[in-house]
Write an enzyme that holds these catalytic residues in place. Sequence first.
Site, PDB file in Angstrom:
ATOM      1  N   LYS A 292       0.822  -1.208   0.000  1.00  0.00           N
ATOM      2  CA  LYS A 292       0.000   0.000   0.000  1.00  0.00           C
ATOM      3  C   LYS A 292       0.869   1.277   0.000  1.00  0.00           C
ATOM      4  O   LYS A 292       0.433   2.319  -0.472  1.00  0.00           O
ATOM      5  CB  LYS A 292      -0.936   0.023   1.215  1.00  0.00           C
TER       6      LYS A 292
HETATM    7  C1  LIG Z   1      -4.287  -4.905   0.368  1.00  0.00           C
HETATM    8  C2  LIG Z   1      -3.459  -6.112   0.316  1.00  0.00           C
HETATM    9  C3  LIG Z   1      -3.694  -7.123  -0.624  1.00  0.00           C
HETATM   10  C4  LIG Z   1      -4.842  -7.072  -1.591  1.00  0.00           C
HETATM   11  O1  LIG Z   1      -4.693  -6.067  -2.557  1.00  0.00           O
HETATM   12  P1  LIG Z   1      -5.977  -5.525  -3.361  1.00  0.00           P
HETATM   13  O2  LIG Z   1      -5.477  -4.400  -4.171  1.00  0.00           O
HETATM   14  O3  LIG Z   1      -6.963  -5.099  -2.299  1.00  0.00           O
HETATM   15  O4  LIG Z   1      -6.493  -6.669  -4.155  1.00  0.00           O
HETATM   16  C5  LIG Z   1      -2.825  -8.205  -0.647  1.00  0.00           C
HETATM   17  N1  LIG Z   1      -1.807  -8.304   0.227  1.00  0.00           N
HETATM   18  C6  LIG Z   1      -1.564  -7.368   1.159  1.00  0.00           C
HETATM   19  C7  LIG Z   1      -0.429  -7.557   2.097  1.00  0.00           C
HETATM   20  C8  LIG Z   1      -2.368  -6.229   1.227  1.00  0.00           C
HETATM   21  O5  LIG Z   1      -2.110  -5.294   2.151  1.00  0.00           O
END
Ligand SMILES: *Cc1c(COP(=O)(O)O)cnc(C)c1O
Length: 495
Positions: free
Chosen positions: A113
């Site tokens: 993120k």
């Molecule tokens: C948010 C997240 C995901 C999923 O990603 P999306 O874009 O919501 O599909 C997978 N792994 C981790 C560690 C995340 O923080």
Amino acid sequence: MEEILYKSTRNSSLRLSASKAILKGLSEDGGLFMPTAIPKLDIPLSELKSMDYREVAYEVMKLYFSDFTEDELKHCIASAYDEKFDTESIVELVYANGAYYLELFHGATIAFKDMALSILPHLMITAARKNDIDNDIVILTATSGDTGKAALAGFDSVPGTKIIVFYPKGGVSFIQERQMVTQTGLNTCVIGIKGNFDDAQTAVKNLFADKELRETLDKKGYQFSSANSINIGRLIPQIVYYVYSYVKLLAEGKIAEGEKINITVPTGNFGNILAAYMAKRMGLPVDRLICASNENKVLYDFFSTGVYDRNRDFKLTNSPSMDILISSNLERLIYLATGEDDKKNIELMTSLKENGRYDISADMKAFMDDFYAGFASDENTLAQIGRLYDDTGYVLDTHTAVASYVYDEYRKKTGDDTKTVIASTASPYKFTPNVLKAIDKENVTGDAFDMVDRLCELSGVKVPRAVEEIKSAKIMHDKVVEVKDMKAAVCDFLK
Ligand SMILES: *Cc1c(COP(=O)(O)O)cnc(C)c1O
């Protein structure tokens, strides 16, 4: 070149500038913003391959953020991708057991993120300035665990902004929760809710659509925006690392120019994999997009049957950031698959809201042929971490392990040995107890930080600053509310 504007998945005739779409986050009709066209990369891969991350970022983002000047965009990029990352290359590409792991967790909060949330505040402030916004921007965010901290870190003490994060109490890992509730900054607010991520996300979307609340806040000098992956200010920056990983493989001679790769993504809200799909549509040589789910396998069922059905039990798994039954960004793919037919999309989304399900036509299903889907149980996930560690010494977090397992199964089933990039979405330290359980069952003892030390011994990977920091940090937020009281909590913080 055609200037890209933004329309809504629920109103194809809407036209907004990129900066306005970033400021709004979600369209007032409840739809998600989409570019009027998906632009093609206008610079050859052979040229991109000698560029660093920031330069590639500019080449991708300039195509979408068309009302930002070159100076503005380059300034946003330089402010985002700097020493906050613990590697100069911003991301790393690690080969292990037949796949390239694209490590997207070298930012401040050790999950992928950070890739988009380190630039979003800069895009937003620039957008506010361009549009003569005097209101303070209130970032309202629902998190399944990782968006929350990454957004808090990005917006901490940013003048002219406030940020409110709702997370499912009991639905995130110990480290994730600790990271959020120790957040400093007078403009930040973190609240646990008695419900799951879908409850939080739906309630937040309803607050966005609440006209009366919008007007009340406007009088007080506030306006909402979103740091969730529904914001194009998050989606577009996520395209960059797929382009970057491709040209790195090219530069290192691992692939030939034009050679197609597969991309595997551990998926929850469908944002990260959608960015990979957009990269493909921009002309990046990508063959299959492999969508990996945990036991909340609503996407696996959807791609297998053409029926999206959220009527099922919500499971708490060992990959909590993917514990989601309503994958918001799928609406963007659905919209494209309808031929950008807003009426048809509204019909399907209304059915989802009212009946918890919708089904798509054979044509729409054929449109999604690029996608392959699979899922991993909690048991498969831990076994995969153990296997990879035993074979190579490389340690995966639980989310990445879901993708790794699904990819191995895909290869066994199809015999497809196309070179593959797996999005590695979090540092194993963020999910220490489960990771440790997978590689060293006997030593899952002591508190979370003892386990961190043990994981460090076993993996040889330095404990990230993000984990060191929270060991002794003071708890700043301890509020927990019912879902129905989220609106009151927002008003209370803004009073
Ligand atoms: C948010 C997240 C995901 C999923 O990603 P999306 O874009 O919501 O599909 C997978 N792994 C981790 C560690 C995340 O923080």
